[in-house]
Scaffold this active site. Sequence first.
Site, mmCIF file in Angstrom:
data_model
loop_
_atom_site.group_PDB
_atom_site.id
_atom_site.type_symbol
_atom_site.label_atom_id
_atom_site.label_comp_id
_atom_site.label_asym_id
_atom_site.label_seq_id
_atom_site.Cartn_x
_atom_site.Cartn_y
_atom_site.Cartn_z
ATOM 1 N N SER A 7 0.852 -1.194 0.000
ATOM 2 C CA SER A 7 0.000 0.000 0.000
ATOM 3 C C SER A 7 0.882 1.236 0.000
ATOM 4 C CB SER A 7 -0.905 0.012 1.225
ATOM 5 O OG SER A 7 -1.541 1.271 1.317
ATOM 6 N N HIS A 32 -1.283 -1.164 -4.111
ATOM 7 C CA HIS A 32 -2.583 -0.827 -3.527
ATOM 8 C C HIS A 32 -2.628 0.690 -3.322
ATOM 9 C CE1 HIS A 32 -6.217 -1.695 -1.161
ATOM 10 N NE2 HIS A 32 -5.802 -0.766 -0.318
ATOM 11 N N ASP A 34 -4.761 3.819 -1.918
ATOM 12 C CA ASP A 34 -5.843 4.210 -1.014
ATOM 13 C C ASP A 34 -6.342 5.609 -1.336
ATOM 14 O OD1 ASP A 34 -6.176 1.957 0.726
ATOM 15 O OD2 ASP A 34 -4.196 2.414 1.543
ATOM 16 N N MET A 36 -8.916 8.470 -0.420
ATOM 17 C CA MET A 36 -9.754 8.913 0.717
ATOM 18 C C MET A 36 -10.208 10.345 0.474
ATOM 19 S SD MET A 36 -7.627 7.414 3.941
ATOM 20 C CE MET A 36 -6.729 5.857 3.855
ATOM 21 N N HIS A 65 -8.487 1.461 -4.097
ATOM 22 C CA HIS A 65 -9.431 1.242 -3.006
ATOM 23 C C HIS A 65 -10.068 2.590 -2.687
ATOM 24 C CE1 HIS A 65 -9.766 0.191 1.595
ATOM 25 N NE2 HIS A 65 -10.956 0.292 1.017
ATOM 26 N N MET A 67 -12.185 4.878 -0.710
ATOM 27 C CA MET A 67 -12.859 5.129 0.571
ATOM 28 C C MET A 67 -13.475 6.520 0.464
ATOM 29 S SD MET A 67 -9.851 3.471 2.897
ATOM 30 C CE MET A 67 -8.700 3.603 1.542
ATOM 31 N N MET A 136 -11.926 -5.339 5.280
ATOM 32 C CA MET A 136 -11.126 -4.397 6.073
ATOM 33 C C MET A 136 -10.849 -5.001 7.444
ATOM 34 S SD MET A 136 -10.401 -1.865 4.172
ATOM 35 C CE MET A 136 -9.479 -1.017 5.471
ATOM 36 N N GLY A 143 -3.015 4.156 7.845
ATOM 37 C CA GLY A 143 -2.112 3.014 7.918
ATOM 38 C C GLY A 143 -1.621 2.836 9.344
ATOM 39 N N GLY A 144 -0.985 1.711 9.599
ATOM 40 C CA GLY A 144 -0.301 1.511 10.870
ATOM 41 C C GLY A 144 -1.179 1.140 12.053
ATOM 42 N N ASP A 174 -7.042 -6.045 4.157
ATOM 43 C CA ASP A 174 -6.390 -4.739 4.201
ATOM 44 C C ASP A 174 -6.445 -4.168 5.613
ATOM 45 O OD1 ASP A 174 -5.389 -2.225 3.640
ATOM 46 O OD2 ASP A 174 -7.105 -1.571 2.442
ATOM 47 N N GLY A 196 0.977 -1.971 4.134
ATOM 48 C CA GLY A 196 1.533 -0.632 4.000
ATOM 49 C C GLY A 196 2.743 -0.446 4.877
HETATM 50 C C1 DX5 Z 1 -6.424 1.877 5.598
HETATM 51 C C2 DX5 Z 1 -5.994 1.565 4.179
HETATM 52 C C3 DX5 Z 1 -4.912 0.578 4.093
HETATM 53 C C4 DX5 Z 1 -3.597 0.986 4.708
HETATM 54 C C5 DX5 Z 1 -3.032 -0.234 5.344
HETATM 55 O O1 DX5 Z 1 -7.594 2.602 5.566
HETATM 56 O O2 DX5 Z 1 -7.104 1.078 3.434
HETATM 57 O O3 DX5 Z 1 -4.693 0.159 2.741
HETATM 58 O O4 DX5 Z 1 -2.661 1.490 3.785
HETATM 59 O O5 DX5 Z 1 -1.920 0.113 6.082
HETATM 60 P P1 DX5 Z 1 -1.240 -0.909 7.093
HETATM 61 O O6 DX5 Z 1 -0.774 -2.077 6.279
HETATM 62 O O7 DX5 Z 1 -0.125 -0.093 7.654
HETATM 63 O O8 DX5 Z 1 -2.281 -1.292 8.107
HETATM 64 ZN ZN ZN Z 2 -6.715 0.134 1.376
#
Ligand code: DX5
Ligand code: ZN
Length: 218
Positions: A7, A32, A34, A36, A65, A67, A136, A143-144, A174, A196
């Site tokens: 990601s 990937h 993201d 948003m 993806h 969101m 999800m 992330g994180g 994810d 990610g």
């Molecule tokens: C969160 C995103 C993920 C994110 C995952 O809303 O959809 O794709 O990048 O990050 P990690 O792998 O750090 O949880």
């Molecule tokens: Zn994602």
Amino acid sequence: MNILAPSILSADFSKLHSEIQEIESLGANWLHVDVMDGHFVPNMTIGPVVVEALRSKTKSVLDCHLMVNEPEKMIPWFAKAGADYITVHLEAIQDPRAVIHAIKKLGIKAGLSVKPKTRVEDLEPFLAELDLVLVMSVEPGFGGQGFMAEQLKKVEWLAAQKTKMNYSYLIEIDGGINASTIGAARAAGTEVFVAGSAVFGAKDRKAAYQQLMNAIHP
Ligand code: DX5
Ligand code: ZN
């Protein structure tokens, strides 16, 4: 057949091209992305102009993806930008079948995603037409975050439906995927693993990437 999809949310956006080159040199061929909008989730990230820029630099599968609220109007933007997969949230749309058809009409693979509190069974009427289902395993937005292991029940259900009905969708997970959680995700039936921070945030990216790959191709 299992796929690791780094990601780019956790990449350094000030040098995105070299970040991607580095991860591709380790073997990645899915990215990937993201998207948003600051409404569906409390964060804003990537739009179609960035996807278009990425497309001009990479042949990797761009797994977008979304969101966002009202993804319907944005689907043509991301298709034109060069997305390979467009996944939208079930919670963000009124007519999932129409949205799936709109994505597929543009020649793009179509995915639906559910947030942690949404029942996976709500996807049942649409499974036959989907190319990808995204579970999800964190609340979308950042992330994180920590992995929500109970979400694996959804993966198990999707894997059972896929076998029983001979469906063709890929099962993607994810959020919170790292060396300690990826094994359980694989055992549940996941096929596409988004990671990610575990990839881009690792001190030794090569070692981290290899460790995750070993876990999904034992
Ligand atoms: C969160 C995103 C993920 C994110 C995952 O809303 O959809 O794709 O990048 O990050 P990690 O792998 O750090 O949880
Ligand atoms: Zn994602």
